[in-house]
Design a protein around this motif. Structure first.
Motif, PDB file in Angstrom:
ATOM      1  N   ARG A   1       0.833  -1.209   0.000  1.00 44.99           N
ATOM      2  CA  ARG A   1       0.000   0.000   0.000  1.00 44.99           C
ATOM      3  C   ARG A   1       0.865   1.256   0.000  1.00 44.99           C
ATOM      4  NH1 ARG A   1      -3.221  -3.231   3.565  1.00 44.99           N
ATOM      5  NH2 ARG A   1      -2.227  -2.282   5.391  1.00 44.99           N
ATOM      6  N   ASN A   2       1.930   1.268   0.783  1.00 43.30           N
ATOM      7  CA  ASN A   2       2.832   2.429   0.806  1.00 43.30           C
ATOM      8  C   ASN A   2       3.400   2.709  -0.579  1.00 43.30           C
ATOM      9  OD1 ASN A   2       2.531   2.918   3.543  1.00 43.30           O
ATOM     10  ND2 ASN A   2       4.379   1.819   4.135  1.00 43.30           N
ATOM     11  N   VAL A   3       3.851   1.644  -1.233  1.00 42.28           N
ATOM     12  CA  VAL A   3       4.412   1.793  -2.577  1.00 42.28           C
ATOM     13  C   VAL A   3       3.345   2.288  -3.552  1.00 42.28           C
ATOM     14  CG1 VAL A   3       5.339   0.495  -4.539  1.00 42.28           C
ATOM     15  CG2 VAL A   3       6.294   0.136  -2.264  1.00 42.28           C
ATOM     16  N   GLY A   4       2.126   1.794  -3.391  1.00 44.15           N
ATOM     17  CA  GLY A   4       1.045   2.245  -4.262  1.00 44.15           C
ATOM     18  C   GLY A   4       0.760   3.730  -4.109  1.00 44.15           C
ATOM     19  N   ILE A   5       0.737   4.199  -2.874  1.00 42.71           N
ATOM     20  CA  ILE A   5       0.524   5.629  -2.651  1.00 42.71           C
ATOM     21  C   ILE A   5       1.683   6.438  -3.226  1.00 42.71           C
ATOM     22  CG2 ILE A   5       0.420   7.428  -0.878  1.00 42.71           C
ATOM     23  CD1 ILE A   5      -2.168   6.112  -1.098  1.00 42.71           C
ATOM     24  N   GLY A   6       2.908   5.937  -3.051  1.00 45.17           N
ATOM     25  CA  GLY A   6       4.066   6.622  -3.630  1.00 45.17           C
ATOM     26  C   GLY A   6       3.945   6.729  -5.136  1.00 45.17           C
ATOM     27  N   GLY A   7       3.514   5.638  -5.779  1.00 42.15           N
ATOM     28  CA  GLY A   7       3.320   5.682  -7.230  1.00 42.15           C
ATOM     29  C   GLY A   7       2.214   6.627  -7.636  1.00 42.15           C
ATOM     30  N   LEU A   8       1.134   6.627  -6.863  1.00 47.69           N
ATOM     31  CA  LEU A   8      -0.017   7.468  -7.176  1.00 47.69           C
ATOM     32  C   LEU A   8       0.359   8.949  -7.175  1.00 47.69           C
ATOM     33  CD1 LEU A   8      -3.125   7.209  -7.662  1.00 47.69           C
ATOM     34  CD2 LEU A   8      -3.402   7.577  -5.216  1.00 47.69           C
TER      35      LEU A   8
END
Length: 226
Positions: free
Chosen positions: A59-66
């Motif tokens: 989830r952290n990585v997803g938010i970073g990508g977003l």
């Protein structure tokens, strides 16, 4: 008298509203950048999952990508719309400020934690020649390395003002060439395996439900596992 939990929930909702407003502002500024962020989020989560990251790390990585390009809100419209592949030194400096600006926009949102570093460091390189700080490989968080790979792949395979999208094979070549200094070679090969088995993201439009669910999940408002 309000309880600590009520105050905490209200603060969290304000932070979520802030992120929603940032996302809406980015859509208004540049629809491609917003859609690109959604695809980078999905690609980043797929790579993190294949690498064995925990649900929270994914989830952290997803938010970073977003939000990796949210700093482009401060960039001139000319840069976002340009068809030129070679920018002037002045415009290059403006582009290279976007990780710093993005991190500054997100740093006061308490529950984001390491996500801010993924935004700040996604243009750092394995050989220390990246920006904004020229970090060496050991100093770059794995999440930032993942976002960097997903960012490159989506940039190569989608239409932009200055080039037409290329097939996956062309993007693989770019990523593998980047292993000579830019990208983590192990991460690149795992990413290529993921794309070969799971396919590319075909839907180019941003999904507001993804953004809302992902942000609320990392904020502790949802138990969904991506």
């Amino acid at each position: 008298m309000r309880s600590d939990e009520q105050v905490s929930n209200e603060a969290r909702e304000r932070h979520l509203q802030t992120l929603g407003e940032i996302s809406a502002a980015l859509e208004k500024k540049d629809l491609y950048t917003q859609a690109h962020g959604h695809r980078v989020a999905l690609y980043s989560m797929r790579l993190a999952r294949r690498l064995g990251f925990s649900a929270e790390e994914i989830r952290n990585v997803g938010i970073g990508g977003l939000f990796h390009d949210v700093g482009k809100l401060a960039m001139s419209d000319h840069i976002l719309a340009t068809r030129e592949t070679q920018l002037s030194n002045e415009l290059k400096q403006e582009v290279q400020c976007h990780p710093l600006i993005g991190a500054a926009l997100l740093k006061n949102i308490a529950f984001l934690g390491p996500v801010v570093d993924f935004v700040l460091f996604h243009h750092e390189r394995e050989d220390g020649k990246g920006y904004p700080f020229g970090l060496n490989s050991a100093e770059i968080p794995p999440g930032a390395k993942i976002v960097s790979i997903a960012d490159c792949f989506d940039a190569v395979t989608t239409d932009r003002p200055y080039h037409k999208g290329q097939p996956a094979a062309a993007a693989y070549a770019v990523l593998r060439e980047g292993c000579h200094g830019n990208f983590n070679a192990i991460f690149v090969e795992v990413f290529i395996q993921e794309i070969e088995e799971g396919g590319m993201i075909q839907d180019i439009d941003p999904d507001p439900l993804l953004a809302d669910e992902l942000v609320r999940s990392i904020a502790g408002c949802s138990h969904q596992v991506f």
